[in-house]
Design an enzyme around this catalytic site. Structure first.
Site: not given
Ligand code: DX5
Ligand code: ZN
Length: 223
Positions: A38, A68, A34, A199, A70, A36, A177-179, A139, A144, A9
């Protein structure tokens, strides 16, 4: 081994030299970028739009770009992202008044379509549209911000979506996606995911190539 894809990401990339950093992560072994998006409305943060996607293409990035969204509303910006070079466009169903129409719009613009489910969004959203999708994105954090902790309840959700996808017999990617990091990527894959957004664990590491290679080594051991 499954056709696993690693999707860094760019939310955690160096924005002051984005083209260079994205090129570096691709040369280090990433499969998909990826992207993102927002809007400080659907999610409490603000990032980048189609012009930045286009700029990456102009810089020479040829890898698939996974946009993605958001954002709310969703539809107005879809043609712009298609024109800017997106391959996948995924959106949150709560942000669209007409989910089937939004999926159709993405496909009409020759992009692959995906639905994104937040940690507490029910799987029932997939019931009448899974057959039309190219990707389901789960997710594993609330959307965010980068660098959040993976929500453990996601493993069960991944297994449930894996079953639903397998029943369709279609080629639908299951992205999480995430963590995601070196500690949990194998468990995420064992639960049934095939596409991994990462990310901070990649862009905040000193050696992207080493991190991506370690991720692939862990994935290669998943039965
Ligand atoms: C969160 C995003 C993710 C996120 C991934 O809202 O959609 O793509 O930034 O980042 P990490 O891998 O650091 O959780
Ligand atoms: Zn994402």
């Amino acid at each position: 081994m499954k056709d696993y894809k690693i999707a860094p990401s760019i939310l955690s990339a160096d924005f002051s030299r984005l083209g260079e950093d994205v090129e570096k992560v691709i040369n280090s072994g990433a499969d998909i970028i990826h992207f993102d998006v927002m809007d400080n409305h659907y999610v409490p943060n603000l990032t980048f739009g189609p012009m930045v996607c286009s700029a990456l293409r102009d810089y020479g990035i040829t890898s698939p770009i996974d946009v993605h969204l958001m954002i709310k509303p969703v539809d107005r910006i879809i043609p712009d992202f298609a024109k800017a070079g997106a391959d996948y466009i995924t959106f949150h169903p709560e942000a669209s008044d007409h989910i089937d129409r939004t999926i159709g719009l993405i496909k009409e613009h020759d992009c692959k379509a995906g639905i994104v489910l937040n940690p507490a969004t029910p799987l029932s959203y997939l019931e009448h549209c899974l057959n039309k999708l190219d990707m389901v994105l789960l997710m594993s954090v609330n959307p965010g911000f980068p660098g959040q902790k993976f929500i453990e309840g996601t493993y069960n959700k991944i297994s449930l979506v894996r079953e639903l996808i397998d029943k369709t017999g279609k080629d639908i990617r299951l992205e999480v996606d995430g963590g995601i990091n070196l500690e949990n990527i194998a468990k995420v894959a064992s639960a049934g995911a095939d596409t991994f957004v990462a990310g901070s664990s990649i862009f905040n590491s000193k050696d992207y190539e080493k991190t991506i290679k370690s991720m692939r080594d862990l994935l290669s051991q998943v039965s």
